[in-house]
Design an enzyme around this catalytic site. Structure first.
Site, mmCIF file in Angstrom:
data_model
loop_
_atom_site.group_PDB
_atom_site.id
_atom_site.type_symbol
_atom_site.label_atom_id
_atom_site.label_comp_id
_atom_site.label_asym_id
_atom_site.label_seq_id
_atom_site.Cartn_x
_atom_site.Cartn_y
_atom_site.Cartn_z
ATOM 1 N N HIS A 100 33.886 37.799 50.672
ATOM 2 C CA HIS A 100 33.749 36.998 51.954
ATOM 3 C C HIS A 100 33.228 38.207 53.161
ATOM 4 C CE1 HIS A 100 37.093 34.059 54.372
ATOM 5 N NE2 HIS A 100 35.564 33.847 54.370
ATOM 6 N N ASP A 123 41.976 30.440 54.103
ATOM 7 C CA ASP A 123 42.095 32.090 53.587
ATOM 8 C C ASP A 123 43.528 32.177 53.117
ATOM 9 O OD1 ASP A 123 41.760 34.222 52.974
ATOM 10 O OD2 ASP A 123 39.055 34.757 53.485
ATOM 11 N N HIS A 125 44.025 35.181 53.361
ATOM 12 C CA HIS A 125 44.020 36.463 55.218
ATOM 13 C C HIS A 125 43.069 35.885 56.080
ATOM 14 C CE1 HIS A 125 44.352 37.677 50.321
ATOM 15 N NE2 HIS A 125 44.774 38.510 50.543
ATOM 16 N N ASP A 127 41.107 38.479 57.331
ATOM 17 C CA ASP A 127 40.325 38.658 57.610
ATOM 18 C C ASP A 127 39.569 39.849 59.453
ATOM 19 O OD1 ASP A 127 40.241 38.864 54.578
ATOM 20 O OD2 ASP A 127 38.514 36.954 54.754
ATOM 21 N N HIS A 140 35.625 43.175 53.432
ATOM 22 C CA HIS A 140 35.324 41.851 52.688
ATOM 23 C C HIS A 140 36.302 41.315 53.403
ATOM 24 C CE1 HIS A 140 38.106 41.446 49.892
ATOM 25 N NE2 HIS A 140 38.772 42.652 50.471
ATOM 26 N N ASP A 227 37.392 30.495 51.118
ATOM 27 C CA ASP A 227 37.769 31.214 50.588
ATOM 28 C C ASP A 227 38.439 30.512 49.316
ATOM 29 O OD1 ASP A 227 38.979 33.738 48.950
ATOM 30 O OD2 ASP A 227 38.383 34.827 50.879
ATOM 31 N N ASP A 229 40.940 32.039 47.718
ATOM 32 C CA ASP A 229 42.371 32.659 47.333
ATOM 33 C C ASP A 229 43.118 31.617 48.329
ATOM 34 O OD1 ASP A 229 42.108 33.907 50.076
ATOM 35 O OD2 ASP A 229 41.422 35.836 48.767
ATOM 36 N N GLU A 272 34.178 34.491 46.918
ATOM 37 C CA GLU A 272 35.657 34.987 46.687
ATOM 38 C C GLU A 272 35.576 34.423 44.695
ATOM 39 O OE1 GLU A 272 36.720 37.928 46.978
ATOM 40 O OE2 GLU A 272 36.117 38.426 49.004
#
Length: 303
Positions: A100, A123, A125, A127, A140, A227, A229, A272
């Site tokens: 990412h 995402d 997360h 980030d 990332h 992303d 994830d 990712e």
């Protein structure tokens, strides 16, 4: 008139610690990407994988404590230049990651083409870390902060110094693992975040409708940074930072349908995907299915 899609492979892997995410672009292509686009009558051109630095695995900058800073910065300069070039041709940039950290270069290559570029950050997360707040030093986990002009100057100055996106033009969707420093920044800047708790309480359809309305009223283009994830890891075994309790596959398809129908999205990246962690290329195939949902009916916004 439908824009041609310009496919760019951005195989940066050194923004995070696990080997294999540099193979993500090839895995996505191998999962019938071209065939899906062709079946949907989407006009496309593939520019191949960019030649980004792959050296310096876990080399820690002694001054900043960031891992592989110079190599990540150089790679993102290359990405920014190519994304800007593709967009200048009137094509819809579709960027295949890579980790990412590539979003640093992607957004840097886009922002000059818009008065008010928006970003949807799908995402697990946020980030939003920097060298001061990151528990790992992995870049990332800093890419959205860099887009806000926060972080190391080597990163925030790519293709122009400082902020590329305003905090009020960002929507984070699916977050469920946010570090303390990120939470503080979200509160200070008023960034709109729809956590998994919000999605479970209100439903993905209401969340997406509100996010679309929020961005549509104040931006002239929106970049979707997706992303894998962000989905529940039961669907995406091939990713390096899985977090339980994510968005379901059915919800993810609805996200793509609603974004397609909104004609809000002016560029898109998928990041990712790590085939070395995957089971029979399942994550890459899921990614292509989601892209097919997005490109179905060829409703692509002109930038």
């Amino acid at each position: 008139m439908v824009r041609k899609v310009g496919i760019i492979g951005a195989p940066i892997t050194i923004g995070q610690p696990k080997f294999g995410v540099d193979l993500g672009p090839k895995a996505i292509r191998y999962a019938w990407l071209y065939e899906q686009l062709t079946s949907l009558k989407v006009d496309y051109v593939d520019y191949g994988d960019l030649d980004v630095p792959a050296d310096g695995k876990d080399w820690i900058d002694p001054d900043t404590k960031l891992k592989n800073l110079e190599s990540v910065a150089q790679g993102n300069e290359i990405i920014a230049k190519k994304v800007e070039e593709v967009h200048s041709r009137g094509e819809f940039p579709l960027i295949l990651g890579g980790d990412h950290s590539i979003a640093i270069g992607t957004v840097a290559g886009l922002y000059k083409n818009f008065e008010n570029l928006g970003v949807i950050w799908f995402d697990a997360h946020a980030d939003l870390n920097s060298g001061e707040t990151s528990p790992s030093g992995n870049i990332h986990g800093m890419s959205l902060a860099v887009n806000l002009g926060i972080g190391n100057d080597r990163l925030t100055s790519i293709n122009g110094k400082g902020q590329k996106v305003k905090p009020e033009h960002i929507v984070i969707i699916g977050a469920r693992e946010i570090d303390p420093g990120e939470k503080k920044l979200i509160q200070e800047l008023g960034i709109k975040v729809y956590s998994m708790n919000d999605i479970e309480k209100r439903g993905i359809e209401k969340v997406m409708a509100e996010a679309i309305d929020y961005l549509q009223s104040q931006t002239d283009g929106v970049h979707l940074s997706f992303d894998v994830d962000g989905l529940d890891p039961i669907h995406t075994p091939g990713t390096g930072t899985p977090v339980d309790g994510g968005i379901t596959l059915r919800e993810a398809h609805l996200v793509m349908e609603m974004l397609r129908e909104s004609q809000l999205i002016s560029s898109l990246e998928i990041v990712e995907v790590n085939p070395l962690l995957d089971h029979e290329n399942k994550t890459a195939e899921l990614t292509v299915d989601l892209l097919a949902t997005f490109f179905d009916e060829q409703n692509i916004k002109k930038g």
